[in-house]
Design an enzyme around this catalytic site. Structure first.
Site, PDB file in Angstrom:
ATOM      1  N   CYS A 134       0.833  -1.199   0.000  1.00  0.00           N
ATOM      2  CA  CYS A 134       0.000   0.000   0.000  1.00  0.00           C
ATOM      3  C   CYS A 134       0.872   1.255   0.000  1.00  0.00           C
ATOM      4  CB  CYS A 134      -0.909  -0.048   1.223  1.00  0.00           C
ATOM      5  SG  CYS A 134      -1.943   1.383   1.446  1.00  0.00           S
ATOM      6  N   CYS A 137      -0.435   4.151   2.034  1.00  0.00           N
ATOM      7  CA  CYS A 137      -0.236   3.986   3.477  1.00  0.00           C
ATOM      8  C   CYS A 137       1.228   4.143   3.877  1.00  0.00           C
ATOM      9  CB  CYS A 137      -0.688   2.593   3.915  1.00  0.00           C
ATOM     10  SG  CYS A 137      -2.177   1.989   3.138  1.00  0.00           S
ATOM     11  N   ASP A 138       2.112   3.515   3.138  1.00  0.00           N
ATOM     12  CA  ASP A 138       3.490   3.352   3.603  1.00  0.00           C
ATOM     13  C   ASP A 138       4.530   4.112   2.788  1.00  0.00           C
ATOM     14  OD1 ASP A 138       2.438   1.614   5.470  1.00  0.00           O
ATOM     15  OD2 ASP A 138       2.767  -0.157   4.229  1.00  0.00           O
TER      16      ASP A 138
HETATM   17  C1  LIG Z   1       0.289  -3.286   5.042  1.00  0.00           C
HETATM   18  C2  LIG Z   1      -1.021  -2.536   4.988  1.00  0.00           C
HETATM   19  C3  LIG Z   1      -1.040  -1.213   5.367  1.00  0.00           C
HETATM   20  C4  LIG Z   1      -2.231  -0.499   5.329  1.00  0.00           C
HETATM   21  N1  LIG Z   1      -2.200   0.796   5.746  1.00  0.00           N
HETATM   22  C5  LIG Z   1      -3.350   1.519   5.731  1.00  0.00           C
HETATM   23  C6  LIG Z   1      -3.344   2.876   6.169  1.00  0.00           C
HETATM   24  O1  LIG Z   1      -2.321   3.433   6.577  1.00  0.00           O
HETATM   25  N2  LIG Z   1      -4.527   3.540   6.128  1.00  0.00           N
HETATM   26  C7  LIG Z   1      -5.697   2.966   5.701  1.00  0.00           C
HETATM   27  O2  LIG Z   1      -6.735   3.631   5.721  1.00  0.00           O
HETATM   28  N3  LIG Z   1      -5.712   1.688   5.234  1.00  0.00           N
HETATM   29  C8  LIG Z   1      -4.568   0.962   5.252  1.00  0.00           C
HETATM   30  N4  LIG Z   1      -4.582  -0.331   4.782  1.00  0.00           N
HETATM   31  C9  LIG Z   1      -5.850  -0.885   4.276  1.00  0.00           C
HETATM   32  C10 LIG Z   1      -6.823  -1.227   5.438  1.00  0.00           C
HETATM   33  O3  LIG Z   1      -6.135  -1.940   6.448  1.00  0.00           O
HETATM   34  C11 LIG Z   1      -8.016  -2.027   4.916  1.00  0.00           C
HETATM   35  O4  LIG Z   1      -8.692  -1.266   3.929  1.00  0.00           O
HETATM   36  C12 LIG Z   1      -8.996  -2.353   6.058  1.00  0.00           C
HETATM   37  O5  LIG Z   1      -8.356  -3.100   7.068  1.00  0.00           O
HETATM   38  C13 LIG Z   1     -10.207  -3.145   5.550  1.00  0.00           C
HETATM   39  O6  LIG Z   1     -10.989  -3.473   6.650  1.00  0.00           O
HETATM   40  P1  LIG Z   1     -12.028  -4.697   6.627  1.00  0.00           P
HETATM   41  O7  LIG Z   1     -12.551  -4.811   8.008  1.00  0.00           O
HETATM   42  O8  LIG Z   1     -12.964  -4.526   5.508  1.00  0.00           O
HETATM   43  O9  LIG Z   1     -11.167  -5.972   6.233  1.00  0.00           O
HETATM   44  P2  LIG Z   1      -9.874  -6.632   6.905  1.00  0.00           P
HETATM   45  O10 LIG Z   1      -9.053  -5.642   7.624  1.00  0.00           O
HETATM   46  O11 LIG Z   1      -9.260  -7.411   5.800  1.00  0.00           O
HETATM   47  O12 LIG Z   1     -10.479  -7.615   8.002  1.00  0.00           O
HETATM   48  C14 LIG Z   1     -11.209  -8.750   7.595  1.00  0.00           C
HETATM   49  C15 LIG Z   1     -11.056  -9.805   8.662  1.00  0.00           C
HETATM   50  O13 LIG Z   1     -11.903 -10.899   8.321  1.00  0.00           O
HETATM   51  C16 LIG Z   1     -11.242 -12.107   8.636  1.00  0.00           C
HETATM   52  N5  LIG Z   1     -11.822 -13.183   7.838  1.00  0.00           N
HETATM   53  C17 LIG Z   1     -11.790 -13.316   6.484  1.00  0.00           C
HETATM   54  N6  LIG Z   1     -12.441 -14.414   6.102  1.00  0.00           N
HETATM   55  C18 LIG Z   1     -12.892 -15.020   7.237  1.00  0.00           C
HETATM   56  C19 LIG Z   1     -13.617 -16.226   7.500  1.00  0.00           C
HETATM   57  N7  LIG Z   1     -14.017 -17.037   6.498  1.00  0.00           N
HETATM   58  N8  LIG Z   1     -13.904 -16.562   8.797  1.00  0.00           N
HETATM   59  C20 LIG Z   1     -13.504 -15.738   9.812  1.00  0.00           C
HETATM   60  N9  LIG Z   1     -12.782 -14.584   9.610  1.00  0.00           N
HETATM   61  C21 LIG Z   1     -12.502 -14.239   8.349  1.00  0.00           C
HETATM   62  C22 LIG Z   1      -9.779 -11.821   8.295  1.00  0.00           C
HETATM   63  O14 LIG Z   1      -8.916 -12.692   8.978  1.00  0.00           O
HETATM   64  C23 LIG Z   1      -9.643 -10.368   8.745  1.00  0.00           C
HETATM   65  O15 LIG Z   1      -9.168 -10.258  10.066  1.00  0.00           O
HETATM   66  C24 LIG Z   1      -3.427  -1.102   4.846  1.00  0.00           C
HETATM   67  C25 LIG Z   1      -3.416  -2.440   4.458  1.00  0.00           C
HETATM   68  C26 LIG Z   1      -2.235  -3.162   4.538  1.00  0.00           C
HETATM   69  C27 LIG Z   1      -2.236  -4.614   4.144  1.00  0.00           C
END
Ligand SMILES: Cc1cc2nc3c(=O)[nH]c(=O)nc-3n(C[C@H](O)[C@H](O)[C@H](O)COP(=O)(O)OP(=O)(O)OC[C@H]3O[C@@H](n4cnc5c(N)ncnc54)[C@H](O)[C@@H]3O)c2cc1C
Length: 306
Positions: A134, A137-138
């Site tokens: 990202c 982000c980084d």
């Molecule tokens: C390295 C990195 C840096 C980032 N930095 C930033 C930043 O600085 N600012 C920013 O705004 N965004 C950042 N992002 C993006 C941001 O983290 C994501 O957009 C956000 O976390 C999405 O949230 P979510 O809850 O939709 O999904 P996720 O964070 O992906 O959470 C989904 C969860 O569901 C769980 N899951 C999936 N399938 C199943 C299943 N079948 N059963 C049970 N559990 C399950 C997963 O394990 C996970 O914990 C970054 C992403 C990464 C990878």
């Protein structure tokens, strides 16, 4: 009988849990991995409003703590299948890898999306410390330094352009003979003095430095098989995002990329099933947009439950 089961404890799922508990619904979050989701990969988050500089782990801890304090229950479970119940109750059935089966009156899918990984030796050990997914982000952590971008599509080229504004040098590594991003992006890349493109190469290895820190990449040329070291301070992998929405196919429709079809309302085609965050069709995948979805999905679920 739980009112709402939420699948995923990322920012979308945790926010949904917080909103649903404040509406006095019983809430169970099922999470297969790290509490906090993708945030836990980020060493520093600088763009979440109100908390100007925070590690991903810290913001995850704060969100999890807030949810638990409000009475959200969280179980470590990998959900393998969700099915709709029968009239008159239409209870949702949530099956897990462990063999456990949970029932709820409504389900919020917040399963996120995972950046596709290179799948090469050394990668996992350097995620968040040399390997990033990202640039938004980084990228600022690599100001004035040399980086590589792996990928040649629109996302990779956008990342490379963004990075070329802050980094000393950017090397794009593309596995195909040409860049595949749109022409305007390719033109913009060609106009940058500090961006080089190497095509028809794959990353074979992430090199450790003598102290174990990130030490650059080893690439392999497709035509000759020859290997070459790329010295850089960090590598941004932009080879696509991969949602894991197969367990939810019987209660949702997926687009061609595997994302759950929905809009800002967070409704799915099955009554009582809602979707939030990176796992749904949307254009911006960030913490702020995941949190927004979590609130919308929880309030929609609460209205559904009455
Ligand atoms: C390295 C990195 C840096 C980032 N930095 C930033 C930043 O600085 N600012 C920013 O705004 N965004 C950042 N992002 C993006 C941001 O983290 C994501 O957009 C956000 O976390 C999405 O949230 P979510 O809850 O939709 O999904 P996720 O964070 O992906 O959470 C989904 C969860 O569901 C769980 N899951 C999936 N399938 C199943 C299943 N079948 N059963 C049970 N559990 C399950 C997963 O394990 C996970 O914990 C970054 C992403 C990464 C990878």
């Amino acid at each position: 009988m739980t009112d709402i089961i939420i699948i995923g404890a990322g920012p979308a799922g945790l926010t949904a849990g917080i909103y649903a508990r404040r509406a006095e619904k019983s809430v169970l979050i099922l999470e297969k991995g790290a509490f906090g989701g993708q945030m836990t990969y980020s060493p520093q988050i600088d763009n979440y409003p109100g908390i100007p500089s925070v590690s991903g782990a810290e913001i995850a801890d704060r969100m999890v703590g807030q949810a638990l304090d409000l009475g959200v229950e969280i179980e470590v479970e990998e959900v393998t299948r969700v099915t709709d119940g029968e009239a008159p109750e239409y209870y949702k059935r949530v099956e897990c890898e462990s063999g456990a089966v949970y029932e709820a009156r409504a389900v919020i899918i917040a399963s996120g999306a995972e950046h596709r990984h290179l799948g090469v030796p050394g990668e996992d050990a350097h995620i968040g410390a040399g390997i990033s997914f990202c640039a938004v982000c980084d990228g600022a952590f690599y100001r004035g330094r040399d980086v590589a971008v792996v990928g040649g599509g629109n996302s990779a080229l956008q990342e490379a352009l963004m990075l070329s504004n802050v980094c000393a040098h950017v090397t794009i590594l593309q596995n195909l003979p040409t860049l595949t991003g749109e022409q305007a992006l390719r033109d913009a890349i060609a106009s940058r003095d500090n961006v080089d493109v190497i095509c028809s190469v794959t990353v074979a290895e992430v090199k450790p430095a003598a102290d174990g820190a990130f030490g650059g990449l080893v690439i392999e040329h497709a035509d000759t098989g020859a290997r070459e070291s790329i010295d850089c301070d960090g590598a941004f992998v932009a080879i696509g995002l991969a949602p894991k929405n197969e367990p939810f196919e019987s209660v949702t429709s997926l687009d061609d990329g595997g994302y759950i079809l929905s809009d800002e309302s967070c409704f799915c085609e099955t009554p009582g099933v809602f979707v939030a965050g990176d796992c749904r069709t949307k254009s911006v995948r960030q913490i702020a947009t995941a949190v927004a979805d979590g609130a919308a999905a929880a309030l929609a679920a609460c209205r559904y439950l009455g």
